[in-house]
Design a protein around this motif. Structure first.
Motif, PDB file in Angstrom:
ATOM      1  N   ALA A  12       0.815  -1.221   0.000  1.00  0.00           N
ATOM      2  CA  ALA A  12       0.000   0.000   0.000  1.00  0.00           C
ATOM      3  C   ALA A  12       0.846   1.267   0.000  1.00  0.00           C
ATOM      4  CB  ALA A  12      -0.944  -0.002   1.202  1.00  0.00           C
ATOM      5  N   TRP A  13       2.110   1.173   0.451  1.00  0.00           N
ATOM      6  CA  TRP A  13       2.976   2.358   0.465  1.00  0.00           C
ATOM      7  C   TRP A  13       3.245   2.890  -0.934  1.00  0.00           C
ATOM      8  CZ3 TRP A  13       7.757   1.926  -1.975  1.00  0.00           C
ATOM      9  CH2 TRP A  13       8.233   0.624  -2.203  1.00  0.00           C
ATOM     10  N   LYS A  14       3.029   2.057  -1.953  1.00  0.00           N
ATOM     11  CA  LYS A  14       3.260   2.486  -3.334  1.00  0.00           C
ATOM     12  C   LYS A  14       2.085   3.282  -3.898  1.00  0.00           C
ATOM     13  CE  LYS A  14       6.140  -1.556  -4.352  1.00  0.00           C
ATOM     14  NZ  LYS A  14       6.296  -2.754  -5.213  1.00  0.00           N
ATOM     15  N   SER A  15       0.954   3.277  -3.201  1.00  0.00           N
ATOM     16  CA  SER A  15      -0.237   3.959  -3.691  1.00  0.00           C
ATOM     17  C   SER A  15      -0.053   5.476  -3.652  1.00  0.00           C
ATOM     18  CB  SER A  15      -1.452   3.577  -2.840  1.00  0.00           C
ATOM     19  OG  SER A  15      -2.547   4.422  -3.128  1.00  0.00           O
ATOM     20  N   PRO A  16      -0.496   6.183  -4.688  1.00  0.00           N
ATOM     21  CA  PRO A  16      -0.424   7.651  -4.658  1.00  0.00           C
ATOM     22  C   PRO A  16      -1.312   8.260  -3.573  1.00  0.00           C
ATOM     23  CG  PRO A  16      -1.639   6.886  -6.590  1.00  0.00           C
ATOM     24  CD  PRO A  16      -1.021   5.677  -5.970  1.00  0.00           C
ATOM     25  N   GLU A  17      -2.232   7.464  -3.037  1.00  0.00           N
ATOM     26  CA  GLU A  17      -3.113   7.951  -1.973  1.00  0.00           C
ATOM     27  C   GLU A  17      -2.492   7.795  -0.585  1.00  0.00           C
ATOM     28  OE1 GLU A  17      -6.665   5.728  -2.474  1.00  0.00           O
ATOM     29  OE2 GLU A  17      -7.141   6.596  -4.431  1.00  0.00           O
ATOM     30  N   ALA A  18      -1.347   7.129  -0.519  1.00  0.00           N
ATOM     31  CA  ALA A  18      -0.692   6.912   0.776  1.00  0.00           C
ATOM     32  C   ALA A  18       0.223   8.085   1.114  1.00  0.00           C
ATOM     33  CB  ALA A  18       0.111   5.619   0.752  1.00  0.00           C
ATOM     34  N   THR A  19       0.248   8.445   2.386  1.00  0.00           N
ATOM     35  CA  THR A  19       1.182   9.447   2.894  1.00  0.00           C
ATOM     36  C   THR A  19       2.203   8.741   3.772  1.00  0.00           C
ATOM     37  OG1 THR A  19      -0.491  11.194   2.891  1.00  0.00           O
ATOM     38  CG2 THR A  19       1.442  11.541   4.286  1.00  0.00           C
ATOM     39  N   ILE A  20       3.476   8.965   3.489  1.00  0.00           N
ATOM     40  CA  ILE A  20       4.551   8.353   4.264  1.00  0.00           C
ATOM     41  C   ILE A  20       5.285   9.457   5.014  1.00  0.00           C
ATOM     42  CG2 ILE A  20       6.678   6.993   4.174  1.00  0.00           C
ATOM     43  CD1 ILE A  20       5.599   5.778   1.549  1.00  0.00           C
ATOM     44  N   MET A  21       5.469   9.246   6.303  1.00  0.00           N
ATOM     45  CA  MET A  21       6.162  10.227   7.134  1.00  0.00           C
ATOM     46  C   MET A  21       7.309   9.541   7.866  1.00  0.00           C
ATOM     47  SD  MET A  21       2.817  12.186   8.714  1.00  0.00           S
ATOM     48  CE  MET A  21       3.629  13.758   8.999  1.00  0.00           C
ATOM     49  N   THR A  22       8.368  10.282   8.100  1.00  0.00           N
ATOM     50  CA  THR A  22       9.490   9.766   8.878  1.00  0.00           C
ATOM     51  C   THR A  22       9.694  10.633  10.118  1.00  0.00           C
ATOM     52  OG1 THR A  22      11.099  11.087   7.641  1.00  0.00           O
ATOM     53  CG2 THR A  22      10.681   8.843   6.848  1.00  0.00           C
ATOM     54  N   PHE A  23      10.296  10.029  11.119  1.00  0.00           N
ATOM     55  CA  PHE A  23      10.668  10.756  12.334  1.00  0.00           C
ATOM     56  C   PHE A  23      11.890  10.062  12.922  1.00  0.00           C
ATOM     57  CE2 PHE A  23       7.742   7.420  13.550  1.00  0.00           C
ATOM     58  CZ  PHE A  23       8.331   6.855  14.667  1.00  0.00           C
ATOM     59  N   GLN A  24      12.550  10.741  13.817  1.00  0.00           N
ATOM     60  CA  GLN A  24      13.678  10.157  14.533  1.00  0.00           C
ATOM     61  C   GLN A  24      13.328  10.104  16.019  1.00  0.00           C
ATOM     62  OE1 GLN A  24      14.384  12.899  12.173  1.00  0.00           O
ATOM     63  NE2 GLN A  24      14.271  11.133  10.794  1.00  0.00           N
ATOM     64  N   ALA A  25      14.080   9.325  16.761  1.00  0.00           N
ATOM     65  CA  ALA A  25      13.804   9.206  18.192  1.00  0.00           C
ATOM     66  C   ALA A  25      15.089   8.941  18.960  1.00  0.00           C
ATOM     67  CB  ALA A  25      12.803   8.080  18.455  1.00  0.00           C
ATOM     68  N   GLN A  26      15.142   9.505  20.154  1.00  0.00           N
ATOM     69  CA  GLN A  26      16.146   9.090  21.125  1.00  0.00           C
ATOM     70  C   GLN A  26      15.508   7.997  21.959  1.00  0.00           C
ATOM     71  OE1 GLN A  26      17.494  13.188  22.668  1.00  0.00           O
ATOM     72  NE2 GLN A  26      19.181  11.815  23.194  1.00  0.00           N
ATOM     73  N   VAL A  27      16.178   6.869  22.042  1.00  0.00           N
ATOM     74  CA  VAL A  27      15.591   5.703  22.699  1.00  0.00           C
ATOM     75  C   VAL A  27      16.468   5.291  23.880  1.00  0.00           C
ATOM     76  CG1 VAL A  27      14.758   3.341  22.378  1.00  0.00           C
ATOM     77  CG2 VAL A  27      14.692   4.958  20.464  1.00  0.00           C
ATOM     78  N   PHE A  28      15.827   5.138  25.032  1.00  0.00           N
ATOM     79  CA  PHE A  28      16.517   4.723  26.249  1.00  0.00           C
ATOM     80  C   PHE A  28      15.758   3.554  26.867  1.00  0.00           C
ATOM     81  CE2 PHE A  28      17.367   9.209  25.662  1.00  0.00           C
ATOM     82  CZ  PHE A  28      18.717   9.345  25.962  1.00  0.00           C
ATOM     83  N   LYS A  29      16.496   2.641  27.505  1.00  0.00           N
ATOM     84  CA  LYS A  29      15.824   1.519  28.154  1.00  0.00           C
ATOM     85  C   LYS A  29      16.575   1.092  29.407  1.00  0.00           C
ATOM     86  CE  LYS A  29      18.080  -2.309  25.684  1.00  0.00           C
ATOM     87  NZ  LYS A  29      17.844  -3.507  24.839  1.00  0.00           N
ATOM     88  N   GLU A  30      15.844   0.396  30.270  1.00  0.00           N
ATOM     89  CA  GLU A  30      16.450  -0.205  31.452  1.00  0.00           C
ATOM     90  C   GLU A  30      17.221  -1.462  31.041  1.00  0.00           C
ATOM     91  OE1 GLU A  30      13.334   0.636  35.069  1.00  0.00           O
ATOM     92  OE2 GLU A  30      12.812  -0.935  33.635  1.00  0.00           O
ATOM     93  N   THR A  31      18.364  -1.685  31.664  1.00  0.00           N
ATOM     94  CA  THR A  31      19.102  -2.928  31.414  1.00  0.00           C
ATOM     95  C   THR A  31      18.481  -4.094  32.176  1.00  0.00           C
ATOM     96  OG1 THR A  31      20.623  -2.378  33.211  1.00  0.00           O
ATOM     97  CG2 THR A  31      21.260  -1.710  30.986  1.00  0.00           C
ATOM     98  N   ALA A  32      17.738  -3.779  33.224  1.00  0.00           N
ATOM     99  CA  ALA A  32      16.998  -4.760  34.024  1.00  0.00           C
ATOM    100  C   ALA A  32      15.851  -3.999  34.670  1.00  0.00           C
ATOM    101  CB  ALA A  32      17.899  -5.387  35.090  1.00  0.00           C
ATOM    102  N   PRO A  33      14.789  -4.679  35.079  1.00  0.00           N
ATOM    103  CA  PRO A  33      13.678  -3.963  35.718  1.00  0.00           C
ATOM    104  C   PRO A  33      14.156  -3.135  36.909  1.00  0.00           C
ATOM    105  CG  PRO A  33      13.017  -6.199  35.184  1.00  0.00           C
ATOM    106  CD  PRO A  33      14.496  -6.122  34.928  1.00  0.00           C
ATOM    107  N   GLY A  34      13.964  -1.824  36.815  1.00  0.00           N
ATOM    108  CA  GLY A  34      14.410  -0.934  37.878  1.00  0.00           C
ATOM    109  C   GLY A  34      15.904  -0.699  37.897  1.00  0.00           C
ATOM    110  N   GLY A  35      16.614  -1.188  36.863  1.00  0.00           N
ATOM    111  CA  GLY A  35      18.071  -1.095  36.835  1.00  0.00           C
ATOM    112  C   GLY A  35      18.576   0.152  36.139  1.00  0.00           C
TER     113      GLY A  35
END
Length: 201
Positions: free
Chosen positions: A172-195
């Protein structure tokens, strides 16, 4: 830019929000106890997603694409939604909290991807940097940047899976009716629960 110190505060805010939920606090009540210094520190409106994992399996992921709330408020609201309102999963139970890893993705404002033809879209997407949003008609799908990296997708596969997330055919991304958007993100996570907290991208 979100620093590692900022990320630790935000992830602690997620965990405090989830723990407070089991004592009957709503998101509105959780917002009341956010420290004034944190409200000031994270007052800028930003999009954010909160992702919960249990034993390396997705347990919930919800957020805000657009910068509609101050970051501290978006984090609190997304935390409660990811834990209790993700329609793909049963609500998180209190006895699961000790097994839940928290990840946050602080987003840039999405931008429409411009191309002369649909065939040019894949080469304009950088896997490992870009997240994708695809909209067509009343359907919309979003995948965070780290998803394509985790699964080893090409940019074309990333487009196809984002279509699937939207409930659309893979091409469906090839359809002229589709809108494609990009974004960037800073991603952080715990190495362990509560860690400790590490930056993923």
């Amino acid at each position: 830019m979100i620093t590692s110190a900022d990320a630790r505060i935000l992830i602690l805010l997620v965990r405090d929000t989830l723990e407070g939920s089991f004592s009957g606090k709503s998101s509105e009540e959780s917002l009341l106890v956010v420290k004034d210094r944190d409200k000031e520190r994270f007052s800028r409106k930003q999009g954010v997603f909160v992702t919960l994992h249990k034993h390396d399996e997705l347990r919930g992921c919800i957020g805000f694409v657009e910068p509609v709330y101050p970051l501290y408020e978006a984090v609190v609201r997304a935390a409660q939604a990811a834990a209790f309102e993700d329609p793909r999963f049963a609500p998180v139970a209190e006895d699961e909290l000790g097994e839940i890893h928290i990840e946050i993705s602080v987003m840039s404002v999405p931008k429409t991807l411009e191309a002369g033809s649909a065939e040019e879209y894949p080469e304009k997407i950088s896997v490992g940097r870009d997240g994708l949003i695809i909209r067509k008609g009343f359907r919309s799908g979003l995948l965070l940047p780290q998803v394509a990296t985790e699964y080893g997708w090409s940019s074309e596969e990333f487009l196809e899976h984002t279509c699937w997330k939207a409930g659309l055919p893979p091409a469906a991304w090839k359809s002229p009716e589709a809108t494609i958007m990009t974004f960037q993100a800073q991603v952080f996570k715990e190495t362990a629960p509560g860690g400790s907290v590490v930056e993923v991208m």
